[in-house]
Design an enzyme around this catalytic site. Structure first.
Site, PDB file in Angstrom:
ATOM      1  CB  CYS A  42       1.072 -17.620  -8.916  1.00 10.51           C
ATOM      2  SG  CYS A  42       1.074 -16.900 -10.577  1.00 10.51           S
ATOM      3  CE  LYS A  83       5.443 -25.929 -31.810  1.00 11.81           C
ATOM      4  NZ  LYS A  83       4.282 -25.477 -31.036  1.00 11.81           N
ATOM      5  CB  CYS A  97       7.771 -15.983 -11.090  1.00  9.83           C
ATOM      6  SG  CYS A  97       6.838 -15.568 -12.586  1.00  9.83           S
TER       7      CYS A  97
END
Length: 320
Positions: A302, A177, A311
């Site tokens: 959310c 990474k 979602c």
């Protein structure tokens, strides 16, 4: 009789012509690899991903997440020579592992105040270096890796950093990474999902400009891993960031255009077009900030998310 015979041959000739036309059509089908325009069967893709992406871009339009201000691309000294800037980018990436952006930025600020170069690090004793980078995660191990890597850079690369992923991952303390991010930030090379100069906007200080590398595996951030699974962006649940990277690259078009259909999304854009975005280089920073502000690891927000009705994870929680 003769007339009837001629008439009887008429339909047969027309039938043979029809057969020839049919054969010619089939032959053109077989020339798909030579430029035929027959559509390919679409592969799997998440049903609502384009709208989800548009919504996340809207929520991230303020660019005010920690990653936008304190990420590795913000930790270098813009007044330093190019070679020094690239070294500072690599060090910031080494420090950032298992460490919050704010902590990494603080450590880099202390190092830069003393003049952050390969030579200055090699002249700094381990205890002083440890005090400067503390409290980054695994700071004792990072002191050792930074010293070893700096010595290699001085001996083999004239104080610069390598310009390939293979050479970067060979350095002590540098994982895949970090290597791909170093290629993106320092060299302006896109090498997989999440990493590219298009997101970082650092082409102005890349000397000399480097061409885009061939696509090769790259890890994605843990935020990307978590959010991709929550949104249903992987065909099946993935258990590691690397598997998530592979799952995303299997379907996500490398290039995209806002509001475009899949056919347009799969083609490279003209260099002069401002409508296109390089999705592979955009996704990582976009989702990292989204994960820092909205789609939190614990108790995601959310109720404030524009994707709450799209979602699967939010729906399973009742959209709260």
């Amino acid at each position: 009789m003769v007339d009837e015979g001629k008439k009887s041959h008429g339909p047969a000739k027309r039938q043979r012509k029809t057969q020839k036309l049919s054969v010619a059509y089939e032959a053109s089908d077989n020339e798909k690899g030579e430029g035929a325009k027959l559509p390919e069967a679409p592969g799997w893709e998440p049903p609502d991903w384009q709208q989800q992406l548009v919504n996340i871009r809207t929520m991230r339009s303020g660019k005010d997440a920690p990653v936008d201000q304190l990420g590795a691309e913000h930790c270098y000294d813009p007044s330093a020579p190019p070679k020094v800037r690239r070294y500072q980018v690599l060090l910031s990436l080494m420090l950032s592992s298992q460490t919050k952006d704010q902590v990494t930025a603080g450590a880099m600020e202390r190092l830069r105040a003393r003049g952050l170069t390969v030579d200055s690090i090699l002249q700094t004793d381990d205890s002083t270096l440890g005090a400067l980078i503390y409290p980054v995660g695994f700071w004792r191990s990072k002191v050792k890796f930074i010293k070893q890597t700096s010595a290699i850079l001085q001996q083999r690369y004239g104080g610069d950093i390598p310009s390939s992923v293979a050479e970067l991952v060979a350095l002590p303390g540098v994982g895949p990474k970090m290597a791909h991010l170093a290629m993106a930030v320092a060299w302006g090379a896109v090498s997989g999902i999440g990493f590219g100069a298009g997101k970082l906007g650092l082409q102005a200080w890349v000397w000399p400009p480097r061409p885009v590398m061939s696509q090769s595996p790259a890890a994605v951030d843990t935020h990307v891993h978590r959010i991709a699974n929550r949104l249903g962006w992987t065909k099946t649940a993935t258990k590691s960031p690397e598997k998530t990277r592979a799952a995303l690259e299997a379907w996500l078009p490398r290039y995209g255009r806002v509001g475009a259909g899949r056919a347009a999304l799969s083609l490279p854009p003209p260099l002069t077009s401002h409508l296109h975005r390089e999705l592979w280089s955009e996704i990582n920073g976009l989702l990292v900030g989204f994960g820092q502000q909205t789609c939190l690891p614990v108790r995601p927000r959310c109720h404030t998310c524009l994707n709450r009705s799209l979602c699967p994870a939010a729906q399973s929680r009742g959209g709260s």
